[in-house]
Design a protein around this motif. Sequence first.
Motif, PDB file in Angstrom:
ATOM      1  N   ILE A 110      16.246  57.459 -15.893  1.00 40.21           N
ATOM      2  CA  ILE A 110      16.898  56.330 -16.568  1.00 40.21           C
ATOM      3  C   ILE A 110      17.225  56.748 -17.993  1.00 40.21           C
ATOM      4  CG2 ILE A 110      16.678  53.942 -17.356  1.00 40.21           C
ATOM      5  CD1 ILE A 110      14.690  53.482 -15.121  1.00 40.21           C
ATOM      6  N   GLU A 111      18.478  56.605 -18.376  1.00 42.44           N
ATOM      7  CA  GLU A 111      18.914  56.886 -19.749  1.00 42.44           C
ATOM      8  C   GLU A 111      19.256  55.558 -20.426  1.00 42.44           C
ATOM      9  OE1 GLU A 111      22.437  59.233 -22.230  1.00 42.44           O
ATOM     10  OE2 GLU A 111      22.272  59.437 -20.052  1.00 42.44           O
ATOM     11  N   SER A 112      18.471  55.202 -21.412  1.00 40.45           N
ATOM     12  CA  SER A 112      18.655  53.930 -22.103  1.00 40.45           C
ATOM     13  C   SER A 112      19.660  54.075 -23.241  1.00 40.45           C
ATOM     14  CB  SER A 112      17.315  53.435 -22.655  1.00 40.45           C
ATOM     15  OG  SER A 112      17.490  52.316 -23.500  1.00 40.45           O
ATOM     16  N   VAL A 113      20.350  52.976 -23.554  1.00 40.45           N
ATOM     17  CA  VAL A 113      21.251  52.980 -24.707  1.00 40.45           C
ATOM     18  C   VAL A 113      20.485  52.801 -26.001  1.00 40.45           C
ATOM     19  CG1 VAL A 113      23.195  52.124 -23.362  1.00 40.45           C
ATOM     20  CG2 VAL A 113      21.681  50.498 -24.514  1.00 40.45           C
ATOM     21  N   GLY A 114      19.189  52.471 -25.927  1.00 45.92           N
ATOM     22  CA  GLY A 114      18.357  52.401 -27.121  1.00 45.92           C
ATOM     23  C   GLY A 114      17.696  51.070 -27.382  1.00 45.92           C
ATOM     24  N   ALA A 115      18.194  49.992 -26.809  1.00 48.23           N
ATOM     25  CA  ALA A 115      17.605  48.682 -27.072  1.00 48.23           C
ATOM     26  C   ALA A 115      16.225  48.562 -26.433  1.00 48.23           C
ATOM     27  CB  ALA A 115      18.527  47.578 -26.567  1.00 48.23           C
ATOM     28  N   LEU A 116      16.053  49.112 -25.230  1.00 54.36           N
ATOM     29  CA  LEU A 116      14.779  49.077 -24.523  1.00 54.36           C
ATOM     30  C   LEU A 116      14.412  50.490 -24.084  1.00 54.36           C
ATOM     31  CD1 LEU A 116      15.227  45.962 -22.183  1.00 54.36           C
ATOM     32  CD2 LEU A 116      13.830  46.093 -24.252  1.00 54.36           C
ATOM     33  N   LYS A 117      13.117  50.753 -23.996  1.00 47.56           N
ATOM     34  CA  LYS A 117      12.665  52.051 -23.508  1.00 47.56           C
ATOM     35  C   LYS A 117      12.859  52.116 -21.994  1.00 47.56           C
ATOM     36  CE  LYS A 117       9.274  52.841 -27.165  1.00 47.56           C
ATOM     37  NZ  LYS A 117       7.847  53.127 -27.493  1.00 47.56           N
ATOM     38  N   PRO A 118      13.077  53.321 -21.451  1.00 52.35           N
ATOM     39  CA  PRO A 118      13.307  53.445 -19.997  1.00 52.35           C
ATOM     40  C   PRO A 118      12.183  52.845 -19.162  1.00 52.35           C
ATOM     41  CG  PRO A 118      13.880  55.490 -21.107  1.00 52.35           C
ATOM     42  CD  PRO A 118      13.256  54.607 -22.146  1.00 52.35           C
ATOM     43  N   LEU A 151      39.418  46.089 -31.730  1.00 55.04           N
ATOM     44  CA  LEU A 151      38.276  46.048 -32.639  1.00 55.04           C
ATOM     45  C   LEU A 151      37.154  45.191 -32.058  1.00 55.04           C
ATOM     46  CD1 LEU A 151      36.978  46.708 -35.361  1.00 55.04           C
ATOM     47  CD2 LEU A 151      38.209  44.755 -36.340  1.00 55.04           C
ATOM     48  N   ALA A 152      37.510  44.039 -31.492  1.00 58.04           N
ATOM     49  CA  ALA A 152      36.492  43.177 -30.882  1.00 58.04           C
ATOM     50  C   ALA A 152      35.820  43.868 -29.699  1.00 58.04           C
ATOM     51  CB  ALA A 152      37.125  41.855 -30.435  1.00 58.04           C
ATOM     52  N   HIS A 153      36.592  44.608 -28.920  1.00 61.12           N
ATOM     53  CA  HIS A 153      36.028  45.331 -27.784  1.00 61.12           C
ATOM     54  C   HIS A 153      35.061  46.414 -28.252  1.00 61.12           C
ATOM     55  CE1 HIS A 153      36.042  48.417 -24.541  1.00 61.12           C
ATOM     56  NE2 HIS A 153      35.969  47.357 -23.773  1.00 61.12           N
ATOM     57  N   ARG A 154      35.416  47.134 -29.299  1.00 56.80           N
ATOM     58  CA  ARG A 154      34.539  48.175 -29.842  1.00 56.80           C
ATOM     59  C   ARG A 154      33.248  47.566 -30.371  1.00 56.80           C
ATOM     60  NH1 ARG A 154      36.762  53.159 -30.600  1.00 56.80           N
ATOM     61  NH2 ARG A 154      35.234  53.666 -32.209  1.00 56.80           N
ATOM     62  N   LEU A 155      33.345  46.431 -31.022  1.00 56.98           N
ATOM     63  CA  LEU A 155      32.147  45.769 -31.541  1.00 56.98           C
ATOM     64  C   LEU A 155      31.229  45.333 -30.400  1.00 56.98           C
ATOM     65  CD1 LEU A 155      33.711  43.585 -34.370  1.00 56.98           C
ATOM     66  CD2 LEU A 155      32.161  45.510 -34.681  1.00 56.98           C
ATOM     67  N   GLY A 156      31.823  44.872 -29.300  1.00 55.35           N
ATOM     68  CA  GLY A 156      31.022  44.403 -28.176  1.00 55.35           C
ATOM     69  C   GLY A 156      30.223  45.504 -27.518  1.00 55.35           C
ATOM     70  N   LEU A 157      30.648  46.746 -27.645  1.00 53.97           N
ATOM     71  CA  LEU A 157      29.958  47.871 -27.019  1.00 53.97           C
ATOM     72  C   LEU A 157      28.952  48.553 -27.939  1.00 53.97           C
ATOM     73  CD1 LEU A 157      32.934  49.510 -25.066  1.00 53.97           C
ATOM     74  CD2 LEU A 157      31.122  48.048 -24.171  1.00 53.97           C
ATOM     75  N   VAL A 158      28.802  48.085 -29.165  1.00 50.53           N
ATOM     76  CA  VAL A 158      27.812  48.672 -30.078  1.00 50.53           C
ATOM     77  C   VAL A 158      26.427  48.149 -29.708  1.00 50.53           C
ATOM     78  CG1 VAL A 158      27.056  48.839 -32.472  1.00 50.53           C
ATOM     79  CG2 VAL A 158      29.489  48.909 -31.930  1.00 50.53           C
ATOM     80  N   PRO A 159      25.483  49.020 -29.332  1.00 52.45           N
ATOM     81  CA  PRO A 159      24.145  48.540 -28.934  1.00 52.45           C
ATOM     82  C   PRO A 159      23.346  48.049 -30.136  1.00 52.45           C
ATOM     83  CG  PRO A 159      24.212  50.942 -28.908  1.00 52.45           C
ATOM     84  CD  PRO A 159      25.616  50.479 -29.175  1.00 52.45           C
ATOM     85  N   ILE A 160      22.653  46.925 -29.949  1.00 54.24           N
ATOM     86  CA  ILE A 160      21.845  46.310 -31.002  1.00 54.24           C
ATOM     87  C   ILE A 160      20.379  46.632 -30.756  1.00 54.24           C
ATOM     88  CG2 ILE A 160      21.265  44.148 -32.167  1.00 54.24           C
ATOM     89  CD1 ILE A 160      23.868  42.990 -31.089  1.00 54.24           C
ATOM     90  N   ASN A 161      19.690  47.007 -31.796  1.00 54.69           N
ATOM     91  CA  ASN A 161      18.286  47.418 -31.679  1.00 54.69           C
ATOM     92  C   ASN A 161      17.375  46.190 -31.717  1.00 54.69           C
ATOM     93  OD1 ASN A 161      16.023  48.983 -31.484  1.00 54.69           O
ATOM     94  ND2 ASN A 161      16.039  49.669 -33.606  1.00 54.69           N
ATOM     95  N   ILE A 162      17.341  45.487 -30.603  1.00 51.87           N
ATOM     96  CA  ILE A 162      16.490  44.289 -30.494  1.00 51.87           C
ATOM     97  C   ILE A 162      16.094  44.115 -29.034  1.00 51.87           C
ATOM     98  CG2 ILE A 162      18.503  42.797 -30.248  1.00 51.87           C
ATOM     99  CD1 ILE A 162      16.909  40.545 -31.495  1.00 51.87           C
TER     100      ILE A 162
END
Length: 324
Positions: free
Chosen positions: A283-291, A17-28
């Motif tokens: 470049i494919e971004s995970v979403g936190a920053l634009k390419p 569960l902790a590992h899954r949480l660590g891989l969730v991208p944060i929108n900041i």
Amino acid sequence: EKVYIFDNTSIIHDEVLAHRLGLVPINIDPRLLIDVEDEDELTDENTLVFSLKVSCGRSRAHDEQKERARKAKEERQSKRDGDATADPEDSIMGNDDLDKAAAQAAEAHHSAQHKAGRETHADAVEMPGRPYTKHVYSRSLKFVPQGAQEDQFPGGVHMVHDDILLAKLRPGQSIELEAHARRGVGEDHAKYSPVATASYRLMPQVELLNPVYDELADDLADLYEPGVFEVVKCNSRDEAGHDRKAVVVNPYACTMSRNFMRVPELKEAVKITRVPDHFIFSIESVGALKPGVILAEALRILKMKCHNVIRMADESLEVEGLNE
């Protein structure tokens, strides 16, 4: 970076569960935070705190009833505390008893809608003959502002995607935890990397050595190299007897598959090479920053490293007395 699990009776282990949480991208934007120099110096400038508290009731209706009761309790508490953001129009003549009665009536209305099948709940799954299952998604992570973060992030901090599945709960199971997020670099761990994939290729160069007409042109444009060729009408007198032909419109779309070479006529008519000095960088971004921002930051860091190498080389030459 750190996950403090207070309660976890689900089937998923604490470490997973902790590992899954660590891989969730944060929108900041990570540039709004600073690096953590010392584990004992966690502040609102280098750490974000999120909480997760979910439980699974006997049924979906039971969970929805508890959620509505919780929201109604929070609203009543905020009104009692004189919350300036509360809308006075939501109250019935300022009477708490009438407000409570209205909340109960609304709850009964929602329960009736649920029984009639007019409400859906994406976080719950009910199948005949199987126990009720509740899905826990990334939207259940709630931002807990620390220090000046409430003013710095007035809209709160959310996940890039709110539908990432974290765990599944059965009746009676629950999860309660607190997660601390911080800034890092992908060299230390993949969870810090803002990039999913990054690759480059040479620009394709597509030429038609011989004209391609009619049905063969249709196959070339639609089947063998879609997006690269376009079929247009024939207008020249030299093209008498033909209705349409293929022309090159977008070499960028070429994937260098060379499927057309299976047809002898197309193999002789089409030539695909690469432009040696034209690179396509993707470049494919995970979403936190634009390419574009990721590329600019990468170039800035590369430039800084080059300056450091030059500085260390100059210092080494000065020590050896070779630099005039």
